[in-house]
Design a protein around this motif. Structure first.
Motif, PDB file in Angstrom:
ATOM      1  N   ASN A  33      49.977  12.208  -1.903  1.00  0.00           N
ATOM      2  CA  ASN A  33      50.405  13.245  -0.960  1.00  0.00           C
ATOM      3  C   ASN A  33      50.206  14.632  -1.546  1.00  0.00           C
ATOM      4  O   ASN A  33      49.763  15.550  -0.862  1.00  0.00           O
ATOM      5  N   ALA A  71      58.184  14.087   8.945  1.00  0.00           N
ATOM      6  CA  ALA A  71      57.412  13.611   7.779  1.00  0.00           C
ATOM      7  C   ALA A  71      57.959  12.289   7.252  1.00  0.00           C
ATOM      8  O   ALA A  71      57.214  11.472   6.711  1.00  0.00           O
ATOM      9  N   ALA A  76      54.214   8.863  11.142  1.00  0.00           N
ATOM     10  CA  ALA A  76      54.121  10.304  11.361  1.00  0.00           C
ATOM     11  C   ALA A  76      53.247  10.875  10.257  1.00  0.00           C
ATOM     12  O   ALA A  76      53.533  10.713   9.087  1.00  0.00           O
ATOM     13  N   GLY A  93      45.971   9.915   2.211  1.00  0.00           N
ATOM     14  CA  GLY A  93      46.906   9.305   3.159  1.00  0.00           C
ATOM     15  C   GLY A  93      46.335   9.350   4.554  1.00  0.00           C
ATOM     16  O   GLY A  93      45.358  10.047   4.810  1.00  0.00           O
ATOM     17  N   PHE A  94      46.900   8.579   5.443  1.00  0.00           N
ATOM     18  CA  PHE A  94      46.545   8.654   6.863  1.00  0.00           C
ATOM     19  C   PHE A  94      47.446   7.743   7.677  1.00  0.00           C
ATOM     20  O   PHE A  94      47.520   7.833   8.887  1.00  0.00           O
ATOM     21  N   LEU A  99      56.322   7.979   3.097  1.00  0.00           N
ATOM     22  CA  LEU A  99      57.650   8.581   2.977  1.00  0.00           C
ATOM     23  C   LEU A  99      58.688   7.748   3.715  1.00  0.00           C
ATOM     24  O   LEU A  99      59.804   7.552   3.229  1.00  0.00           O
TER      25      LEU A  99
HETATM   26  P1  ADP Z   1      50.462  10.101   5.062  1.00  0.00           P
HETATM   27  O1  ADP Z   1      50.219  10.617   3.713  1.00  0.00           O
HETATM   28  O2  ADP Z   1      49.795   8.800   5.312  1.00  0.00           O
HETATM   29  O3  ADP Z   1      50.212  11.086   6.136  1.00  0.00           O
HETATM   30  P2  ADP Z   1      53.197  10.073   4.238  1.00  0.00           P
HETATM   31  O4  ADP Z   1      54.372   9.306   4.725  1.00  0.00           O
HETATM   32  O5  ADP Z   1      52.821   9.894   2.850  1.00  0.00           O
HETATM   33  O6  ADP Z   1      52.013   9.730   5.194  1.00  0.00           O
HETATM   34  O7  ADP Z   1      53.480  11.598   4.507  1.00  0.00           O
HETATM   35  C1  ADP Z   1      53.779  12.038   5.815  1.00  0.00           C
HETATM   36  C2  ADP Z   1      53.385  13.472   6.014  1.00  0.00           C
HETATM   37  O8  ADP Z   1      54.226  14.309   5.243  1.00  0.00           O
HETATM   38  C3  ADP Z   1      51.986  13.805   5.568  1.00  0.00           C
HETATM   39  O9  ADP Z   1      51.046  13.554   6.589  1.00  0.00           O
HETATM   40  C4  ADP Z   1      52.082  15.276   5.229  1.00  0.00           C
HETATM   41  O10 ADP Z   1      51.917  16.064   6.368  1.00  0.00           O
HETATM   42  C5  ADP Z   1      53.515  15.441   4.770  1.00  0.00           C
HETATM   43  N1  ADP Z   1      53.612  15.451   3.303  1.00  0.00           N
HETATM   44  C6  ADP Z   1      54.033  14.438   2.519  1.00  0.00           C
HETATM   45  N2  ADP Z   1      54.021  14.795   1.218  1.00  0.00           N
HETATM   46  C7  ADP Z   1      53.575  16.067   1.186  1.00  0.00           C
HETATM   47  C8  ADP Z   1      53.343  16.996   0.117  1.00  0.00           C
HETATM   48  N3  ADP Z   1      53.561  16.696  -1.161  1.00  0.00           N
HETATM   49  N4  ADP Z   1      52.894  18.244   0.455  1.00  0.00           N
HETATM   50  C9  ADP Z   1      52.658  18.562   1.734  1.00  0.00           C
HETATM   51  N5  ADP Z   1      52.872  17.720   2.777  1.00  0.00           N
HETATM   52  C10 ADP Z   1      53.308  16.478   2.505  1.00  0.00           C
END
Ligand code: ADP
Ligand code: MG
Length: 575
Positions: A33, A71, A76, A93-94, A99
């Protein structure tokens, strides 16, 4: 029971199981992330190997306060809009699951601030229950704190390995990401110690040095290849530098660490015939190909990928690594490497006084055949064998009551030495010889921790090794029987053995040390033995408790029974 939709906390724990298996998987998701957020600096802090705390702080783009609750919800994400996007993924990620998954099996705190916000925002999630967003002062970027992982999933907790193993998984993970992202500054901190620190200046070789030591880093061969829109970069080890497991083969595909890939076999094929059986190269290879060429949506933890055109990619990896290898390996040396990698010259490996028949390990009670009680031989479950001779300077040929025996002289000698050594270690009879000048051994952090754990056992076998600052050891003495062996090389080889096995039991530790020592001392294949030496070896083997396998479990002998010979010669046959 009737069919019903699972309560959401149960469903999210099931989903979490696919993404979050152990502390290292949490670290992986959080680091990915941070990388997706274009961080330049990533600080990872852990305690108790990540069980009680994993905290990842980055200086990336941050999460807007208004999106913080989203988030941590399942599915999401800011990284994907349409299903078509799935086939051209440019972020790590996608799935929008990490989280949410982590939040459902821990106490999670997210603190974040974007560049345009005057203050930061904080959110708690506990066992999947999402709290309220609060304003709080915070630096630019995101800090994610995961406490008490799996506190509400005791079954998961039980499956975690010992701290040292979980810790090593985290070390290895960060080391690999540091190599793949040399322009990002990584730090791994536990308590007051920083165990990994990179500068982010883009110099991969200095990161290699931090991980494997300067020596290895210097030897690694650089791979760099561009074909159409595909490129392969990184480092592979020369044929003389190998490991006993595949664990040091690392592939990053479009910035993603992919563990299980057919590319591993492409690399092995490049080394084909250049390495001994059971030896593997060290490699860090970064493949970049157009996003549409690879499907990353195959595995929940995204550890596997599929290629649209696998043969092409396979070929690219094979060609570029093979070319690198051949360019750096003079051909005649390859041929001899092939046969005798790891087999030092006789003069180095064995003091002349230790030739077979004399006792390289020191006096023992079972050695002298004239005083050997007959009864002991019948205990060994080997029949009495009559020596015929040696073939190929590697095998002994003997006749038994029921046919022919072919004995691998190296494996057999290993077995003999092993049993003797274990008995001597038991009765503290192994002599240590002080080195004239102590040798300092630097190890990568994960290996250093491993060696540290084995120090008391090493002492029993005559190694005098002491911690000497972070990740360094001072070697003050070696088993006397080692003679002038390079102490650092011997200890590195030992550490390597422990890397294979995640959590050896105490008995296994001693057996491993003894096994490694014997491997070094045993007579090698290709060594011509005198008739007396052959006879002594055979006799010693007959006196072993487990004469039929070497300490590493390989057979010491092949038996060709009379019945089988008759069958082969067509004298008798199945009707
Ligand atoms: P993914 O990475 O698959 O999108 P995550 O659950 O890991 O799903 O994170 C969800 C969302 O939270 C991400 O799409 C991103 O927008 C935001 N996010 C998570 N970690 C960070 C980070 N360290 N810095 C900025 N945005 C973050
Ligand atoms: Mg993610």
């Amino acid at each position: 029971m009737n069919i019903h939709v699972l309560p959401s906390d149960v469903a999210s724990q099931i989903a979490a199981g696919e993404v979050v298996e152990r502390p290292a998987s949490v670290v992986k998701e959080l680091v990915e992330n941070a990388l997706d957020a274009k961080a330049h600096s990533i600080d990872v802090e852990i305690s108790n190997a990540g069980r009680s705390l994993i905290q990842v702080a980055d200086d990336g783009c941050g999460i807007p306060a208004g999106e913080l609750r989203l988030a941590v919800e399942r599915h999401a994400t800011s990284k994907l809009n349409t299903a078509a996007d799935l086939f051209r993924i440019a972020t790590l990620g996608f799935r929008g699951e990490a989280l949410a998954s982590i939040g459902s099996v821990s106490r999670l705190t997210v603190i974040s601030r974007t560049a345009d916000a005057v203050a930061g925002a904080r959110l708690f999630v506990e066992g999947g229950h999402i709290g309220k967003v609060e304003q709080i002062g915070a630096p630019l970027g995101t800090m994610i704190r995961v406490e008490d992982l799996f506190y509400n999933v005791p079954a998961r907790l039980k499956f975690l390995k010992q701290d040292i193993t979980e810790r090593r998984a985290i070390d290895n993970l960060l080391a690999r990401y540091a190599l793949a992202y040399p322009y990002v500054r990584f730090r791994l901190i536990e308590g007051n110690t920083i165990s990994l620190q990179t500068t982010g200046d883009g110099d991969r070789r200095s990161i290699l040095a931090a991980l494997y030591g300067v020596d290895v880093a210097r030897q690694m061969l650089e791979v760099s290849m561009q074909e159409d829109e595909c490129s392969l970069e990184g480092y592979i080890s020369p044929v003389a530098l190998t490991r006993s497991n595949r664990r040091e083969i690392t592939f990053f595909i479009n910035g993603r660490w992919v563990q299980d890939t057919p590319l591993n076999s492409a690399l092995m094929q490049a080394y084909h015939t250049l390495l001994m059986v059971g030896r593997y190269p060290i490699a860090v290879l970064l493949l970049n190909i157009p996003a549409e060429e690879v499907d990353v949506n195959v595995h929940p933890a995204k550890a596997e990928v599929r290629f649209r055109n696998q043969d092409q990619i396979f070929g690219l990896v094979l060609r570029s690594t093979r070319r690198t290898l051949l360019a750096f390996t003079p051909v005649p040396a390859v041929a001899s490497q092939n046969l005798w990698t790891n087999v030092p010259e006789r003069s180095q490996s064995m003091d002349p006084a230790w030739s077979l028949g004399h006792d390289p390990v020191g006096p023992t009670s079972t050695q002298d055949e004239s005083t050997e009680p007959f009864q002991q031989k019948t205990l060994t479950n080997l029949p009495l064998l009559r020596l015929i001779g040696q073939i190929g300077a590697s095998y002994l040929v003997a006749e038994g009551p029921d046919g022919l025996y072919l004995i691998d002289q190296h494996a057999a000698h290993e077995r003999v030495l092993f049993e003797r050594l274990m008995a001597q270690a038991e009765s503290s009879k192994i002599n240590s010889q002080a080195l004239l000048a102590p040798v300092v051994l630097d190890l990568p952090p994960a290996s250093a921790r491993l060696l540290n754990d084995q120090l008391p056992y090493l002492g029993k076998f005559g190694f005098q090794v002491e911690p000497f600052g972070a990740n360094s050891f001072q070697v003050r003495g070696m088993p006397a029987m080692f003679g002038s062996t390079d102490p650092a090389a011997a200890l590195r080889a030992l550490v390597e053995d422990f890397e294979e096995d995640e959590t050896p039991l105490k008995d296994e530790i001693e057996a491993k040390i003894a096994g490694r020592v014997c491997k070094r001392l045993a007579v090698k294949a290709g060594q011509v033995l005198s008739v007396e030496e052959q006879r002594a070896l055979l006799n010693d083997l007959e006196n072993c408790a487990s004469p039929r396998t070497c300490p590493h479990g390989r057979p010491t002998m092949i038996h060709l029974s009379v019945a089988m010979l008759e069958l082969q010669f067509g004298r008798k046959g199945p009707r």
